[in-house]
Design a protein around this motif. Structure first.
Motif, PDB file in Angstrom:
ATOM      1  N   ILE A 177       0.836  -1.201   0.000  1.00 54.84           N
ATOM      2  CA  ILE A 177       0.000   0.000   0.000  1.00 54.84           C
ATOM      3  C   ILE A 177       0.873   1.255   0.000  1.00 54.84           C
ATOM      4  O   ILE A 177       0.581   2.236  -0.695  1.00 54.84           O
ATOM      5  N   MET A 178       1.946   1.227   0.767  1.00 60.55           N
ATOM      6  CA  MET A 178       2.837   2.388   0.807  1.00 60.55           C
ATOM      7  C   MET A 178       3.491   2.632  -0.556  1.00 60.55           C
ATOM      8  O   MET A 178       3.638   3.780  -0.998  1.00 60.55           O
ATOM      9  N   PHE A 179       3.867   1.570  -1.234  1.00 62.21           N
ATOM     10  CA  PHE A 179       4.476   1.672  -2.561  1.00 62.21           C
ATOM     11  C   PHE A 179       3.503   2.354  -3.541  1.00 62.21           C
ATOM     12  O   PHE A 179       3.888   3.263  -4.290  1.00 62.21           O
ATOM     13  N   LEU A 180       2.241   1.935  -3.509  1.00 61.97           N
ATOM     14  CA  LEU A 180       1.233   2.539  -4.395  1.00 61.97           C
ATOM     15  C   LEU A 180       1.009   4.006  -4.040  1.00 61.97           C
ATOM     16  O   LEU A 180       0.912   4.858  -4.929  1.00 61.97           O
ATOM     17  N   SER A 181       0.931   4.304  -2.754  1.00 63.99           N
ATOM     18  CA  SER A 181       0.732   5.682  -2.313  1.00 63.99           C
ATOM     19  C   SER A 181       1.869   6.588  -2.791  1.00 63.99           C
ATOM     20  O   SER A 181       1.637   7.717  -3.246  1.00 63.99           O
ATOM     21  N   THR A 182       3.098   6.088  -2.716  1.00 66.93           N
ATOM     22  CA  THR A 182       4.257   6.879  -3.134  1.00 66.93           C
ATOM     23  C   THR A 182       4.209   7.192  -4.622  1.00 66.93           C
ATOM     24  O   THR A 182       4.508   8.319  -5.044  1.00 66.93           O
ATOM     25  N   LEU A 183       3.812   6.223  -5.419  1.00 64.02           N
ATOM     26  CA  LEU A 183       3.704   6.447  -6.869  1.00 64.02           C
ATOM     27  C   LEU A 183       2.613   7.469  -7.199  1.00 64.02           C
ATOM     28  O   LEU A 183       2.773   8.287  -8.102  1.00 64.02           O
ATOM     29  N   ILE A 184       1.498   7.411  -6.462  1.00 65.21           N
ATOM     30  CA  ILE A 184       0.424   8.388  -6.693  1.00 65.21           C
ATOM     31  C   ILE A 184       0.908   9.792  -6.347  1.00 65.21           C
ATOM     32  O   ILE A 184       0.621  10.762  -7.054  1.00 65.21           O
ATOM     33  N   PHE A 185       1.659   9.921  -5.260  1.00 62.12           N
ATOM     34  CA  PHE A 185       2.242  11.218  -4.909  1.00 62.12           C
ATOM     35  C   PHE A 185       3.166  11.720  -6.021  1.00 62.12           C
ATOM     36  O   PHE A 185       3.209  12.910  -6.323  1.00 62.12           O
ATOM     37  N   ALA A 186       3.918  10.804  -6.616  1.00 63.85           N
ATOM     38  CA  ALA A 186       4.888  11.198  -7.648  1.00 63.85           C
ATOM     39  C   ALA A 186       4.204  11.795  -8.866  1.00 63.85           C
ATOM     40  O   ALA A 186       4.701  12.758  -9.451  1.00 63.85           O
ATOM     41  N   PHE A 187       3.060  11.219  -9.259  1.00 63.23           N
ATOM     42  CA  PHE A 187       2.443  11.627 -10.528  1.00 63.23           C
ATOM     43  C   PHE A 187       1.145  12.410 -10.346  1.00 63.23           C
ATOM     44  O   PHE A 187       0.550  12.839 -11.325  1.00 63.23           O
ATOM     45  N   GLY A 188       0.687  12.597  -9.102  1.00 65.46           N
ATOM     46  CA  GLY A 188      -0.539  13.363  -8.861  1.00 65.46           C
ATOM     47  C   GLY A 188      -0.342  14.836  -9.163  1.00 65.46           C
ATOM     48  O   GLY A 188       0.680  15.423  -8.812  1.00 65.46           O
ATOM     49  N   ARG A 189      -1.338  15.449  -9.793  1.00 67.45           N
ATOM     50  CA  ARG A 189      -1.241  16.854 -10.180  1.00 67.45           C
ATOM     51  C   ARG A 189      -2.477  17.658  -9.763  1.00 67.45           C
ATOM     52  O   ARG A 189      -2.708  18.742 -10.274  1.00 67.45           O
ATOM     53  N   SER A 190      -3.251  17.121  -8.814  1.00 70.82           N
ATOM     54  CA  SER A 190      -4.425  17.854  -8.334  1.00 70.82           C
ATOM     55  C   SER A 190      -4.599  17.590  -6.851  1.00 70.82           C
ATOM     56  O   SER A 190      -4.079  16.603  -6.310  1.00 70.82           O
ATOM     57  N   TYR A 191      -5.362  18.459  -6.196  1.00 69.84           N
ATOM     58  CA  TYR A 191      -5.587  18.319  -4.754  1.00 69.84           C
ATOM     59  C   TYR A 191      -6.263  16.989  -4.439  1.00 69.84           C
ATOM     60  O   TYR A 191      -5.893  16.300  -3.480  1.00 69.84           O
ATOM     61  N   GLY A 192      -7.257  16.606  -5.240  1.00 70.41           N
ATOM     62  CA  GLY A 192      -7.997  15.369  -4.992  1.00 70.41           C
ATOM     63  C   GLY A 192      -7.121  14.128  -5.068  1.00 70.41           C
ATOM     64  O   GLY A 192      -7.220  13.226  -4.227  1.00 70.41           O
ATOM     65  N   ILE A 193      -6.244  14.066  -6.078  1.00 70.32           N
ATOM     66  CA  ILE A 193      -5.363  12.896  -6.238  1.00 70.32           C
ATOM     67  C   ILE A 193      -4.352  12.827  -5.096  1.00 70.32           C
ATOM     68  O   ILE A 193      -4.088  11.750  -4.538  1.00 70.32           O
ATOM     69  N   LEU A 194      -3.779  13.962  -4.722  1.00 72.95           N
ATOM     70  CA  LEU A 194      -2.823  13.986  -3.612  1.00 72.95           C
ATOM     71  C   LEU A 194      -3.502  13.652  -2.284  1.00 72.95           C
ATOM     72  O   LEU A 194      -2.911  12.995  -1.422  1.00 72.95           O
ATOM     73  N   PHE A 195      -4.744  14.082  -2.127  1.00 72.89           N
ATOM     74  CA  PHE A 195      -5.521  13.731  -0.933  1.00 72.89           C
ATOM     75  C   PHE A 195      -5.713  12.222  -0.859  1.00 72.89           C
ATOM     76  O   PHE A 195      -5.578  11.608   0.207  1.00 72.89           O
ATOM     77  N   LEU A 196      -6.020  11.598  -2.004  1.00 71.11           N
ATOM     78  CA  LEU A 196      -6.180  10.142  -2.062  1.00 71.11           C
ATOM     79  C   LEU A 196      -4.890   9.431  -1.678  1.00 71.11           C
ATOM     80  O   LEU A 196      -4.906   8.454  -0.905  1.00 71.11           O
ATOM     81  N   ALA A 197      -3.763   9.911  -2.189  1.00 69.31           N
ATOM     82  CA  ALA A 197      -2.476   9.298  -1.863  1.00 69.31           C
ATOM     83  C   ALA A 197      -2.182   9.385  -0.373  1.00 69.31           C
ATOM     84  O   ALA A 197      -1.719   8.420   0.243  1.00 69.31           O
ATOM     85  N   ARG A 198      -2.474  10.537   0.223  1.00 65.45           N
ATOM     86  CA  ARG A 198      -2.227  10.722   1.655  1.00 65.45           C
ATOM     87  C   ARG A 198      -3.137   9.814   2.491  1.00 65.45           C
ATOM     88  O   ARG A 198      -2.690   9.213   3.477  1.00 65.45           O
ATOM     89  N   ALA A 199      -4.403   9.704   2.100  1.00 60.56           N
ATOM     90  CA  ALA A 199      -5.338   8.849   2.836  1.00 60.56           C
ATOM     91  C   ALA A 199      -4.957   7.377   2.696  1.00 60.56           C
ATOM     92  O   ALA A 199      -5.018   6.609   3.669  1.00 60.56           O
ATOM     93  N   LEU A 200      -4.544   6.980   1.488  1.00 58.87           N
ATOM     94  CA  LEU A 200      -4.146   5.589   1.253  1.00 58.87           C
ATOM     95  C   LEU A 200      -2.931   5.221   2.096  1.00 58.87           C
ATOM     96  O   LEU A 200      -2.823   4.091   2.598  1.00 58.87           O
ATOM     97  N   GLN A 201      -2.039   6.177   2.291  1.00 58.20           N
ATOM     98  CA  GLN A 201      -0.867   5.912   3.129  1.00 58.20           C
ATOM     99  C   GLN A 201      -1.270   5.538   4.550  1.00 58.20           C
ATOM    100  O   GLN A 201      -0.575   4.774   5.226  1.00 58.20           O
ATOM    101  N   GLY A 202      -2.411   6.063   5.014  1.00 57.40           N
ATOM    102  CA  GLY A 202      -2.875   5.748   6.355  1.00 57.40           C
ATOM    103  C   GLY A 202      -3.118   4.266   6.569  1.00 57.40           C
ATOM    104  O   GLY A 202      -2.811   3.717   7.635  1.00 57.40           O
ATOM    105  N   ILE A 203      -3.658   3.586   5.556  1.00 62.06           N
ATOM    106  CA  ILE A 203      -3.906   2.136   5.667  1.00 62.06           C
ATOM    107  C   ILE A 203      -2.579   1.393   5.733  1.00 62.06           C
ATOM    108  O   ILE A 203      -2.380   0.499   6.558  1.00 62.06           O
ATOM    109  N   GLY A 204      -1.643   1.766   4.852  1.00 60.09           N
ATOM    110  CA  GLY A 204      -0.333   1.119   4.858  1.00 60.09           C
ATOM    111  C   GLY A 204       0.409   1.344   6.159  1.00 60.09           C
ATOM    112  O   GLY A 204       1.044   0.435   6.705  1.00 60.09           O
ATOM    113  N   SER A 205       0.328   2.566   6.701  1.00 62.38           N
ATOM    114  CA  SER A 205       0.997   2.872   7.969  1.00 62.38           C
ATOM    115  C   SER A 205       0.417   2.049   9.109  1.00 62.38           C
ATOM    116  O   SER A 205       1.146   1.584   9.993  1.00 62.38           O
TER     117      SER A 205
END
Length: 510
Positions: A177-205
């Protein structure tokens, strides 16, 4: 040859130190991702919303009309009048003479008029920028808090799940899950996508931290060894917090937004391969009946220890979204300075966790935690008094060291309380510990924007400092908590007293 390799792998898989290394690396990468975004997201979001005027340009304060010299003023003012334009088109000497006579009575008043207009424009732009930055604090705070909120929801599921299937599979799931979250952060270009990446990291953490701490508590049964091991693991967490902000700030400024997250994803992939090779994730059933989550949540001593973790981390969590923006607003701080300001806190947290892992056992974990909460309050009060980045070094360093004192004392204390008051199965109690940690990181960023907007940055920190001062004396109750046997004896004694009193009352009745 293959037999020797298999034997070596088997010894590695049974090694407690290797498990400690894997857990420390997982916590390091998770917290690097957690803090790498701190200097990146505020400015990146501002640039998205103001594509024609980036925050860097605003901070530089560059305005073409701000520099006014006497020579430029005397050439500008005539061209703004009809007389000036006519005189400039004339070639006669008389015309030039009258041009000079025209300027003589007015240069001082002209300069004053332009200066007043420029000052007025600068004040309006400064006020507008301040308003936009305060509003930005709210959006950034909500995004930062989303990870902790999701982690709060996941912990009560992950904790009991580890009792049923063991720690290995949730640990490996956390890496994926952390690996996927990191990739989304790398290529996200909007507030909504970055919000999703941050929330997804919570499950992995949640998977990584609950499983990791549970693994260590299970493999290090001796209380002193457990404290040392958890101090080292929290040192990995501290190292991630240490490296994250400056790493993110420097990479964002000189390479680009995607670069730090691509590096992190490569490191996470390496950790995942190590887990796959050494831990060989599989289902492991627990033979001992684990304590129920309800029994642990209603234990007042566990709640006291968890509360200390929450209050200790709320202050730094409030600073993460608000301090960089406050520095932009009051100091005009650049990207690398916003990242570097957390460096003293991270270094001292690393020292504090490694020092008070063993030292907390000697001096009393309750006392280490009490002192830590008081020091946190003092440092939070000192931070708003700073007028430059140099003034932030000592309070930030003290803050990190004190949080390290509390975390490295209370995390082993949770395992100790389960040992003496419940059954020695640790998934649920470290789910509670992680909930306590996340509660601070959920409440802090979520409220920081609103509090900065309503009462100001200074009063926000004064308020959380007072709460730390008030909670600190409660640590005395953890000095000698009653064991399971003592608690049973106390309950049996109380019941006997009630029965005896009832019997006496019956005898006295005619």
């Amino acid at each position: 040859m293959s037999g020797g390799l298999n034997g070596w792998l088997q010894r590695c898989r049974e090694s407690r130190r290797l498990v400690l290394v894997i857990v420390a690396i997982a916590l390091l990468l998770d917290n690097m991702l957690l803090t790498t975004v701190v200097p990146i997201i505020p400015e990146f979001l501002y640039d998205i919303r103001h594509p024609n005027a980036t925050l860097s340009e605003h901070l530089e304060g560059y305005h073409p009309q701000t520099t006014v010299s006497p020579t430029t003023t005397t050439t500008i003012m005539p061209t703004t009048t009809t007389t000036g334009r006519c005189l400039c088109n004339s070639n006669s000497s008389a015309a030039h003479t009258s041009h000079l006579e025209f300027l003589k009575p007015n240069p001082v008043s002209s300069i004053e008029t332009i200066t007043i207009n420029i000052t007025s424009i600068e004040d309006k732009e400064r006020t507008q920028r301040h308003k936009e930055l305060v509003e930005e604090t709210v959006a950034v705070g909500i995004m930062f808090a989303s990870k902790a909120f999701v982690q709060l929801l996941a912990n009560p599921i992950v904790g009991p799940l580890t009792h049923k299937i063991g720690y290995d599979i949730p640990m490996f799931t956390g890496f994926i899950i952390m690996f996927l979250s990191t990739l989304i952060f790398a290529f996200g270009r909007s507030y909504g996508i970055l919000f999703l990446a941050r929330a997804l990291q919570g499950i992995g953490s949640s998977c990584s931290s609950v499983s990791g701490m549970g693994m260590l508590a299970e493999r290090y049964q001796d209380d002193k060894e457990r404290g040392n091991a958890m101090g080292i693991a929290l040192g990995g967490l501290a190292l991630g917090v240490l490296i994250g902000p400056p790493f993110g700030g420097v990479m964002y400024e000189f390479v680009g937004k995607s670069a730090p997250f691509l590096v992190l994803s490569a490191l996470a992939l390496g950790d995942g391969l190590l887990q796959l090779l050494m831990l060989q994730p599989s289902i492991v059933y627990t033979e001992v009946e684990p304590p129920s989550l309800k029994a642990l949540v209603t234990d007042p001593y566990i709640l006291l220890a968890a509360g200390a973790i929450t209050f200790a981390n709320t202050g730094i969590a409030m600073l993460e979204p608000s301090l960089p923006i406050w520095m932009m607003d009051t100091m005009g701080a650049s990207r690398w300075k916003q990242g570097a300001t957390f460096l003293p806190a991270s270094i001292s947290y690393l020292i504090g966790t490694n020092l008070f892992g063993p030292l907390g056992h000697k001096m009393g974990r309750w006392l280490a935690s009490l002192i830590g909460l008081v020091v946190i309050g003092v440092c939070l009060i000192c931070i708003p008094l700073a007028t430059s980045i140099n003034h932030l070094i000592i309070p930030n360093a003290g803050l990190g060291f004190a949080i390290g004192m509390v975390d490295s004392s209370m995390m082993p204390e949770l395992g100790y309380l389960v040992d003496i008051r419940h059954t020695a199965v640790y998934g649920s109690v470290y789910a509670i510990g992680d909930v306590a940690f996340c509660l601070g990181y959920a409440i802090g960023p979520a409220l920081s924007g609103t509090l900065v907007n309503s009462i100001g940055f200074e009063w926000m920190l004064f308020g959380i400092a007072i709460l730390n001062f008030m909670y600190a004396p409660l640590m005395y109750f953890l000095k000698s908590p009653p064991t399971k046997e003592e608690q049973k004896s106390l309950i049996i004694g109380e019941k006997s007293c009630v029965r005896y009193e009832s019997y006496q009352n019956d005898e006295e009745e005619p």
